[in-house]
Each structure stands twice: as C-alpha cells, then as structure tokens.
Write an enzyme that holds these catalytic residues in place. Structure first.
Site, PDB file in Angstrom:
ATOM      1  N   GLU A   1     -43.429  26.011 -85.389  1.00 55.55           N
ATOM      2  CA  GLU A   1     -43.740  25.021 -84.351  1.00 55.55           C
ATOM      3  C   GLU A   1     -43.852  25.697 -82.992  1.00 55.55           C
ATOM      4  O   GLU A   1     -43.028  26.556 -82.644  1.00 55.55           O
ATOM      5  CB  GLU A   1     -42.618  23.971 -84.310  1.00 55.55           C
ATOM      6  CG  GLU A   1     -43.100  22.577 -84.033  1.00 55.55           C
ATOM      7  CD  GLU A   1     -43.890  22.000 -85.191  1.00 55.55           C
ATOM      8  OE1 GLU A   1     -45.130  21.911 -85.050  1.00 55.55           O
ATOM      9  OE2 GLU A   1     -43.306  21.635 -86.222  1.00 55.55           O
TER      10      GLU A   1
ATOM     11  N   ASP B   1     -48.553  28.303 -82.703  1.00 51.35           N
ATOM     12  CA  ASP B   1     -49.998  28.479 -82.894  1.00 51.35           C
ATOM     13  C   ASP B   1     -50.697  28.936 -81.630  1.00 51.35           C
ATOM     14  O   ASP B   1     -51.630  29.742 -81.691  1.00 51.35           O
ATOM     15  CB  ASP B   1     -50.656  27.230 -83.488  1.00 51.35           C
ATOM     16  CG  ASP B   1     -50.472  25.968 -82.666  1.00 51.35           C
ATOM     17  OD1 ASP B   1     -49.643  25.961 -81.733  1.00 51.35           O
ATOM     18  OD2 ASP B   1     -51.158  24.982 -82.971  1.00 51.35           O
TER      19      ASP B   1
ATOM     20  N   GLY C   1     -48.834   8.682 -82.533  1.00 55.89           N
ATOM     21  CA  GLY C   1     -47.611   8.985 -81.806  1.00 55.89           C
ATOM     22  C   GLY C   1     -46.471   9.469 -82.664  1.00 55.89           C
ATOM     23  O   GLY C   1     -45.332   9.549 -82.204  1.00 55.89           O
TER      24      GLY C   1
ATOM     25  N   GLY D   1     -46.446  12.473 -84.313  1.00 54.01           N
ATOM     26  CA  GLY D   1     -46.481  13.916 -84.501  1.00 54.01           C
ATOM     27  C   GLY D   1     -47.181  14.336 -85.772  1.00 54.01           C
ATOM     28  O   GLY D   1     -46.940  15.424 -86.297  1.00 54.01           O
TER      29      GLY D   1
ATOM     30  N   SER E   1     -50.653  14.284 -86.124  1.00 58.43           N
ATOM     31  CA  SER E   1     -52.014  14.725 -85.796  1.00 58.43           C
ATOM     32  C   SER E   1     -53.077  13.671 -86.035  1.00 58.43           C
ATOM     33  O   SER E   1     -54.136  13.938 -86.603  1.00 58.43           O
ATOM     34  CB  SER E   1     -52.364  16.016 -86.558  1.00 58.43           C
ATOM     35  OG  SER E   1     -51.491  17.041 -86.183  1.00 58.43           O
TER      36      SER E   1
ATOM     37  N   ASP F   1     -53.411  21.968 -85.993  1.00 58.58           N
ATOM     38  CA  ASP F   1     -53.662  20.619 -86.467  1.00 58.58           C
ATOM     39  C   ASP F   1     -55.067  20.489 -87.027  1.00 58.58           C
ATOM     40  O   ASP F   1     -55.294  19.913 -88.096  1.00 58.58           O
ATOM     41  CB  ASP F   1     -53.471  19.608 -85.332  1.00 58.58           C
ATOM     42  CG  ASP F   1     -52.050  19.609 -84.798  1.00 58.58           C
ATOM     43  OD1 ASP F   1     -51.180  20.263 -85.397  1.00 58.58           O
ATOM     44  OD2 ASP F   1     -51.815  18.951 -83.769  1.00 58.58           O
TER      45      ASP F   1
END
Length: 384
Positions: A35, A38, A124, A126, A128, A174
């Site tokens: 997390e 990227d 909302g 998380g 994607s 994502d």
C-alpha cells in the site's frame, strides 16, 4: 450477458434511441498487500473483485461526448471532446470524460461517444470504483476506435485521466488490476516497469477465505492527505539520493532512516520500504503453497499503515482488532485509508463467526453496520 448487464444495454437504447455497439465490464479491486508503494515504483499485489462497472457504448463522429450513469441522479451530461479541460469539475462524469481527454491528448482519434454506465463497485470503500469507471470506458473506446493500446497501455492512460484530469495523484495499481487481472489469481505487479505475474490464489482449495469489511466510512483521496504522503515519500527519496524509494534496500533500512531528519518523512520511508518487503514475503508464501502464513504479514502491514503512514482510522482499527480477536489469521486496512475497507484472511470454517464478531464490535461502538463479503479473485476488464 446476465440480466443486470442486459438492463444496461436496454437503458442505453432508451436514453440514446439506438442499441449500443457493445457492452463492457471492468472490476473494482482489493489490494492484498503493498500500500502506497505504487507511486514509489514498488511492488503491489491486488486482485479483481466480482463487482464491476458496466458500460454500454457507441461511437460518435461529431465531436460530442454524452455520458449517463444509472447510479447518480440527473440526466445525460453532454460535452464537446474539443472543449474538455482538466480539473473543470463534473463530478462522476470527470472519470469517463478524463479518459476521452487522455486518449485525445495522446493523439488517438476519438471523435465522440455515447456512454451509459452502471456500477456495483462500492464507492468510497477503497475498492477502486473510479478506476473501474476509467478502465471500462478506455477498454470500450480502445476496441471501438481500433486503437490497439493493450491492457497495460489502457491502465496507464486511465491513470493519466485520474492524475491530470480529475486531479487525484494515484499510482497505477488500481487501473492495472482492473485492466489485467485474471480469475482465480492475484496480480503481482512491479510498478517500476509494469511487469507482472499472475499468482494462483485459490483460497478455497486451502480451506481459507478472504473477507472484505466495508466500514461504510467514506474517504476522499482528493482532500490533500494522499498528496501530502506522496510528497513526503518524494522528499525522502531526494534526501537519500535515489530516484524513488524502490531503490532503498530493505536490508539497509535502519541505516537509511538514520540519515533522515524529519520524523514524518522517516516514517513514510519506513512504511514504503517495509511494505515492499511484505509483498515479497507474501509472494514467497503463496509460491510455496502456504497461504496461511500471509495472515501475520497482513496484520503487520496494518500496524505500519496505522502508525507510520497514519492513514487508518478508528473504524478500520476496530475491524482489524475484532477480526483478529475472533481468530482470523490476519487483517489489515486496504486502499488509501481514512475509511474504506479492511481485508481479513480467515479459515473458511471460521468466516461466519469472525464476520459476526466484527458486526458485534461495530454495534457495541454505536457504528453503522459494516458490509462484509468474500473477495473472490475475478476476471479483469472484458467485453460482455
């Protein structure tokens, strides 16, 4: 097409007066591990969810872009493709419009389109939902206009739409997950060169389940917190004399951290370098057939996100604590944080009791009941 997908095609025809040229789907994703790595050229390991954005699309040749969403109140949004401008507002319509803008900026002859969208990806959370909208639009236009972009190319273009048009400085994970995922696998992605490997991830075969706990706490990555952490990571790389934090070896992390004077930058660097290492450990466990060993790595990752990156919140922490307290193998928040979702690795036989423990903890805290569902590794973007 199933009934829901057929409905999207029928709604398109009702809106625009003719059947669409095709219907496409692109999934949301959940990230197993890796997390905030990227945009640091690091490692990530997402998997696609069965929840998708579905788009019915037809080409236009008159420079008009018409977009409509079944999920948002309001009529058709009509835009001129020559007049599209970054950061010009537009709410949800900025995502498909941004893709058209990015395609044209890259020199692709997109002369307009009619688009009708419907999505089952929770917003909302998380997971994607925005990337799913971008990728489904890009995949449809790539095919309709014969652009030959390829899946990594589609992902990079969709990321540019979100970065430069919408204004969210996300990395490419994502969009790559939505564009490139394969059913029954997790995507081990090296974001430095976009090389990737499909890693078999059949948890049912090992008697395991991966749960998603949507806390129903909404976050907004455009609020500056994400950008501040990205800037902090870039400052850390400059201070250490490397292009990105990917180049900082995990074995030298203590020595490298000692060179940093600013505490927030030091903690961001510690998280990113250690989370890259957690991805590598997870890959090794999965390659050896020991998915259970991934559980403690998830919990360790959550502690890093909570303490070093400071992107967790009380609801996410409660979900992790309740799941682990009820016997889960491990759990962590996933996504950008400040709300959203937690993933929980659990023995299949204990999945219901762990879910019940999380629900009980939320009820006792006076919180809205979370939405809990299994994360089943699903196909990436495709024509239906």
């Amino acid at each position: 097409m199933n009934v829901a997908e057929q409905k999207v095609a029928e709604q398109f025809e009702a809106l625009y007066g003719a059947a669409p040229e095709g219907v496409w789907a692109a999934p949301g994703r959940v990230n197993l591990i890796g997390e905030y790595t990227d945009f640091n050229d690091g490692f990530v390991m997402p998997l696609a969810l069965p929840h998708t954005a579905v788009a019915a699309v037809s080409r236009r040749t008159d420079g008009v872009l018409r977009v409509h969403s079944a999920d948002v109140d309001g009529g058709v949004v009509q835009l001129g493709v020559d007049a599209l401008e970054p950061l010009s507002g537009g709410g949800w319509a900025a995502y498909p419009a941004g893709v058209v803008w990015a395609l044209r900026e890259a020199g692709h002859p997109v002369t307009g389109a009619d688009v009708h969208l419907a999505s089952t990806v929770p917003t909302g959370a998380g997971l994607s939902s925005s990337a799913a909208l971008e990728v489904v639009t890009a995949v449809a236009l790539d095919e309709l206009f014969g652009l030959g972009l390829g899946r990594p190319g589609i992902a990079v273009l969709a990321q540019r739409a979100e970065n430069a048009f919408v204004g969210v400085p996300c990395g490419v994970m994502d969009q790559m997950a939505s564009a490139c995922a394969v059913e029954g696998h997790a995507l081990f992605l090296d974001t430095r060169d976009l090389s990737y490997r499909q890693v078999p991830f059949d948890l049912a075969e090992q008697g395991l389940r991966l749960l998603v706990v949507d806390t129903r706490v909404k976050h907004a990555l455009g609020d500056g917190a994400y950008a501040e952490r990205r800037a902090g990571c870039e400052a850390g790389a400059r201070a250490l004399g490397v292009r990105t934090l990917r180049e900082v070896p995990y074995a030298r992390l203590p020595e490298e951290l000692a060179r940093l004077s600013e505490e927030s930058v030091r903690s961001y660097v510690r998280h990113v370098v250690s989370d890259n290492h957690r991805v590598e450990r997870t890959i090794a466990f999965l390659d050896s057939g020991d998915a259970r060993a991934v559980g403690p790595v998830l919990t360790e990752g959550h502690a890093s996100l909570r303490d070093d990156l400071r992107v967790s919140c009380a609801e996410l922490d409660l979900a992790v604590e309740a799941a682990n307290g009820a016997g889960a193998l491990g759990a962590r928040m996933t996504g950008g944080g400040f709300g959203g979702s937690v993933i929980v690795l659990v023995e299949e036989r204990a999945a219901d009791s762990v879910a019940a423990a999380v629900e009980k903890a939320f009820a006792e805290a006076g919180l809205t009941a979370p939405r809990i569902f299994p994360a089943v590794p699903s196909p990436g973007a495709r024509r239906l």
